[in-house]
Design a protein around this motif. Structure first.
Motif, PDB file in Angstrom:
ATOM      1  N   ASP A  12       0.780  -1.174   0.004  1.00  0.00           N
ATOM      2  CA  ASP A  12       0.120   0.011   0.082  1.00  0.00           C
ATOM      3  C   ASP A  12       0.949   1.254   0.069  1.00  0.00           C
ATOM      4  O   ASP A  12       1.806   1.532   0.878  1.00  0.00           O
ATOM      5  N   GLU A  13       0.869   1.929  -1.031  1.00  0.00           N
ATOM      6  CA  GLU A  13       1.750   3.254  -1.009  1.00  0.00           C
ATOM      7  C   GLU A  13       1.639   4.312  -0.073  1.00  0.00           C
ATOM      8  O   GLU A  13       2.402   5.214   0.051  1.00  0.00           O
ATOM      9  N   ARG A  14       0.580   4.202   0.636  1.00  0.00           N
ATOM     10  CA  ARG A  14       0.332   5.399   1.739  1.00  0.00           C
ATOM     11  C   ARG A  14       1.272   5.094   2.878  1.00  0.00           C
ATOM     12  O   ARG A  14       1.232   5.820   3.526  1.00  0.00           O
ATOM     13  N   GLU A  16       4.685   4.881   4.373  1.00  0.00           N
ATOM     14  CA  GLU A  16       6.122   4.802   4.097  1.00  0.00           C
ATOM     15  C   GLU A  16       6.942   4.127   4.822  1.00  0.00           C
ATOM     16  O   GLU A  16       7.852   3.459   4.280  1.00  0.00           O
TER      17      GLU A  16
END
Length: 155
Positions: A12-14, A16
């Motif tokens: 999930d790119e959300r 970090e």
């Protein structure tokens, strides 16, 4: 099997940084061990190894290395992506590498135990090593006893 752990990895790119959730009926020794393992992995103090590739400096994770060996005066590092010449001495690499993962089998070779397919104990006085990539090597006679001890302690 009751000791098994189900693991789901969700990209999930959300996020970090990785986020770990543990779902369990109750806190057990197994849960505590999992938490410790995750914390140890997050604190990993074993730096990647710099290699020069086409005039660029890249870093190779220690877990990707099959072995580090000397040929003549050159030190090379083997991975699935190829063999790379690296700067440094075998003694310096032996200091930097994860002691759990790597073992010096001879004066000229350090191997990643996690990349070994099998050890062949059939030869008298030495041990054959076959890696996941099909390459083979031999343990120097003076390192056989120490390797046997290490493997015995790993069980």
């Amino acid at each position: 099997m009751k000791d098994m752990v189900d693991i789901n990895v969700i990209i999930d790119e959300r996020f970090e940084n990785p986020l770990v959730n543990i779902y369990t009926k109750k806190e057990t020794e197994q849960v505590d061990n999992i938490i410790c393992a995750i914390e140890d992995a997050a604190r990993n103090h074993y730096p990647p190894i710099p290699v020069a590739i086409n005039d660029k400096l890249q870093f190779i994770s220690q877990r990707m290395i099959y072995r580090i060996k000397t040929e003549g005066r050159k030190v090379s590092l083997e991975t699935d992506e190829g063999t790379f010449t690296v700067k440094g001495t075998m003694a310096r690499f032996e200091e930097k590498l994860d002691k759990e993962r790597f073992f010096r089998i001879s004066q000229s070779e350090i191997i990643n135990l996690y990349k070994v397919s099998f050890f062949d104990f059939s030869a008298s006085g030495t041990i054959g090593v076959e890696f996941e990539n099909g390459e083979r090597s031999w343990v120097a006679r003076r390192s056989v006893k120490a390797l046997r001890e290490k493997l015995k302690n790993e069980r």
